[in-house]
Design a protein around this motif. Structure first.
Motif, PDB file in Angstrom:
ATOM      1  N   SER A  12     -48.972   3.720 -79.667  1.00  0.00           N
ATOM      2  CA  SER A  12     -48.569   5.065 -80.352  1.00  0.00           C
ATOM      3  C   SER A  12     -47.678   5.872 -79.306  1.00  0.00           C
ATOM      4  CB  SER A  12     -49.854   5.851 -80.884  1.00  0.00           C
ATOM      5  OG  SER A  12     -50.618   6.273 -79.769  1.00  0.00           O
ATOM      6  N   LEU A  13     -47.989   5.624 -78.023  1.00  0.00           N
ATOM      7  CA  LEU A  13     -47.061   6.325 -77.106  1.00  0.00           C
ATOM      8  C   LEU A  13     -45.919   5.589 -77.010  1.00  0.00           C
ATOM      9  CD1 LEU A  13     -49.939   7.105 -74.452  1.00  0.00           C
ATOM     10  CD2 LEU A  13     -48.882   8.783 -75.743  1.00  0.00           C
ATOM     11  N   THR A  14     -45.761   4.221 -76.991  1.00  0.00           N
ATOM     12  CA  THR A  14     -44.623   3.596 -76.904  1.00  0.00           C
ATOM     13  C   THR A  14     -43.619   4.144 -78.025  1.00  0.00           C
ATOM     14  OG1 THR A  14     -45.641   1.614 -75.962  1.00  0.00           O
ATOM     15  CG2 THR A  14     -43.547   1.421 -77.007  1.00  0.00           C
ATOM     16  N   THR A  15     -44.061   4.242 -79.396  1.00  0.00           N
ATOM     17  CA  THR A  15     -43.576   4.678 -80.675  1.00  0.00           C
ATOM     18  C   THR A  15     -43.184   6.011 -80.176  1.00  0.00           C
ATOM     19  OG1 THR A  15     -44.732   3.295 -81.894  1.00  0.00           O
ATOM     20  CG2 THR A  15     -43.378   4.956 -82.936  1.00  0.00           C
ATOM     21  N   TRP A  16     -43.648   6.904 -79.867  1.00  0.00           N
ATOM     22  CA  TRP A  16     -43.417   8.266 -79.713  1.00  0.00           C
ATOM     23  C   TRP A  16     -42.312   8.228 -78.751  1.00  0.00           C
ATOM     24  CZ3 TRP A  16     -43.109  11.956 -75.488  1.00  0.00           C
ATOM     25  CH2 TRP A  16     -43.119  13.166 -75.977  1.00  0.00           C
ATOM     26  N   LEU A  17     -42.630   7.613 -77.462  1.00  0.00           N
ATOM     27  CA  LEU A  17     -41.443   7.718 -76.392  1.00  0.00           C
ATOM     28  C   LEU A  17     -40.215   7.087 -76.639  1.00  0.00           C
ATOM     29  CD1 LEU A  17     -43.909   6.572 -73.439  1.00  0.00           C
ATOM     30  CD2 LEU A  17     -42.917   8.731 -73.175  1.00  0.00           C
ATOM     31  N   ALA A  18     -40.215   5.994 -77.524  1.00  0.00           N
ATOM     32  CA  ALA A  18     -38.832   5.434 -77.878  1.00  0.00           C
ATOM     33  C   ALA A  18     -38.142   6.374 -78.862  1.00  0.00           C
ATOM     34  CB  ALA A  18     -39.386   4.175 -78.690  1.00  0.00           C
ATOM     35  N   GLU A  19     -38.947   7.090 -79.898  1.00  0.00           N
ATOM     36  CA  GLU A  19     -38.355   7.975 -80.620  1.00  0.00           C
ATOM     37  C   GLU A  19     -37.764   9.135 -80.015  1.00  0.00           C
ATOM     38  OE1 GLU A  19     -41.540   9.039 -83.396  1.00  0.00           O
ATOM     39  OE2 GLU A  19     -41.243   7.170 -84.373  1.00  0.00           O
ATOM     40  N   TYR A  71     -41.758   4.952 -63.568  1.00  0.00           N
ATOM     41  CA  TYR A  71     -42.254   3.905 -64.550  1.00  0.00           C
ATOM     42  C   TYR A  71     -41.229   3.672 -65.378  1.00  0.00           C
ATOM     43  CZ  TYR A  71     -46.432   5.764 -62.776  1.00  0.00           C
ATOM     44  OH  TYR A  71     -47.338   6.021 -61.726  1.00  0.00           O
ATOM     45  N   PRO A  72     -40.002   2.848 -65.085  1.00  0.00           N
ATOM     46  CA  PRO A  72     -38.706   2.992 -65.621  1.00  0.00           C
ATOM     47  C   PRO A  72     -38.526   2.254 -66.887  1.00  0.00           C
ATOM     48  CG  PRO A  72     -39.190   1.031 -64.049  1.00  0.00           C
ATOM     49  CD  PRO A  72     -40.413   1.913 -63.914  1.00  0.00           C
ATOM     50  N   THR A  73     -39.723   1.907 -67.808  1.00  0.00           N
ATOM     51  CA  THR A  73     -39.402   1.546 -69.009  1.00  0.00           C
ATOM     52  C   THR A  73     -40.496   2.221 -69.938  1.00  0.00           C
ATOM     53  OG1 THR A  73     -41.187  -0.226 -68.915  1.00  0.00           O
ATOM     54  CG2 THR A  73     -38.951  -0.865 -68.352  1.00  0.00           C
ATOM     55  N   VAL A  74     -40.179   2.206 -71.285  1.00  0.00           N
ATOM     56  CA  VAL A  74     -40.916   2.801 -72.117  1.00  0.00           C
ATOM     57  C   VAL A  74     -42.199   2.420 -71.905  1.00  0.00           C
ATOM     58  CG1 VAL A  74     -41.408   3.024 -74.800  1.00  0.00           C
ATOM     59  CG2 VAL A  74     -39.112   3.408 -73.824  1.00  0.00           C
ATOM     60  N   HIS A  80     -48.628   4.038 -68.129  1.00  0.00           N
ATOM     61  CA  HIS A  80     -49.263   5.057 -67.286  1.00  0.00           C
ATOM     62  C   HIS A  80     -49.730   6.399 -67.883  1.00  0.00           C
ATOM     63  CE1 HIS A  80     -49.103   7.980 -63.947  1.00  0.00           C
ATOM     64  NE2 HIS A  80     -48.259   8.780 -64.428  1.00  0.00           N
ATOM     65  N   LEU A  81     -49.188   6.779 -68.815  1.00  0.00           N
ATOM     66  CA  LEU A  81     -49.728   8.006 -69.798  1.00  0.00           C
ATOM     67  C   LEU A  81     -51.104   7.620 -70.164  1.00  0.00           C
ATOM     68  CD1 LEU A  81     -46.571   9.140 -71.583  1.00  0.00           C
ATOM     69  CD2 LEU A  81     -48.020  10.324 -69.871  1.00  0.00           C
ATOM     70  N   ILE A  82     -51.313   6.520 -70.679  1.00  0.00           N
ATOM     71  CA  ILE A  82     -52.691   6.120 -71.357  1.00  0.00           C
ATOM     72  C   ILE A  82     -53.780   6.169 -70.109  1.00  0.00           C
ATOM     73  CG2 ILE A  82     -54.015   4.133 -71.737  1.00  0.00           C
ATOM     74  CD1 ILE A  82     -52.800   5.260 -74.340  1.00  0.00           C
TER      75      ILE A  82
END
Length: 99
Positions: A12-19, A71-74, A80-82
């Motif tokens: 869910s965070l990957t999706t949010w960050l990518a958006e 943290y250079p990638t999504v 890291h956020l998790i």
């Protein structure tokens, strides 16, 4: 109103960050590969600061402005956020607060 930091997944965070990153870079979210360094997409310090501001606003969590480079990638940033959200929830639970 901030989104609760508990209950999120790396996905869910990957999706949010990518958006969010796609918005800054004027791309479609599908064009943001979670494994590609953000610098390769042209993410600059202004966009990085905006991202940190959005994380603070949406999740009520302060993230260092260097996070996009630390943290250079999504994927790395989502991981890291998790971890940070889990640590924050554990700290709140230990103090008797709501997790």
């Amino acid at each position: 109103m901030p989104v609760p930091t508990t209950g999120h997944t790396t996905e869910s965070l990957t999706t949010w960050l990518a958006e969010r990153i796609a918005l800054y870079l004027k791309r479609r979210p599908a064009e943001i590969d979670p494994a590609v360094p953000l610098a390769e997409y042209g993410l600059d310090s202004v966009a990085s600061l905006s991202l940190c501001g959005d994380i603070e606003e949406d999740f009520d969590f302060v993230l260092e402005p260097t996070a996009a480079w630390d943290y250079p990638t999504v994927q790395a940033l989502a991981d890291h956020l998790i971890k940070e959200f889990a640590a924050e929830a554990a700290g709140a639970a230990a103090k008797g607060g709501a997790a």
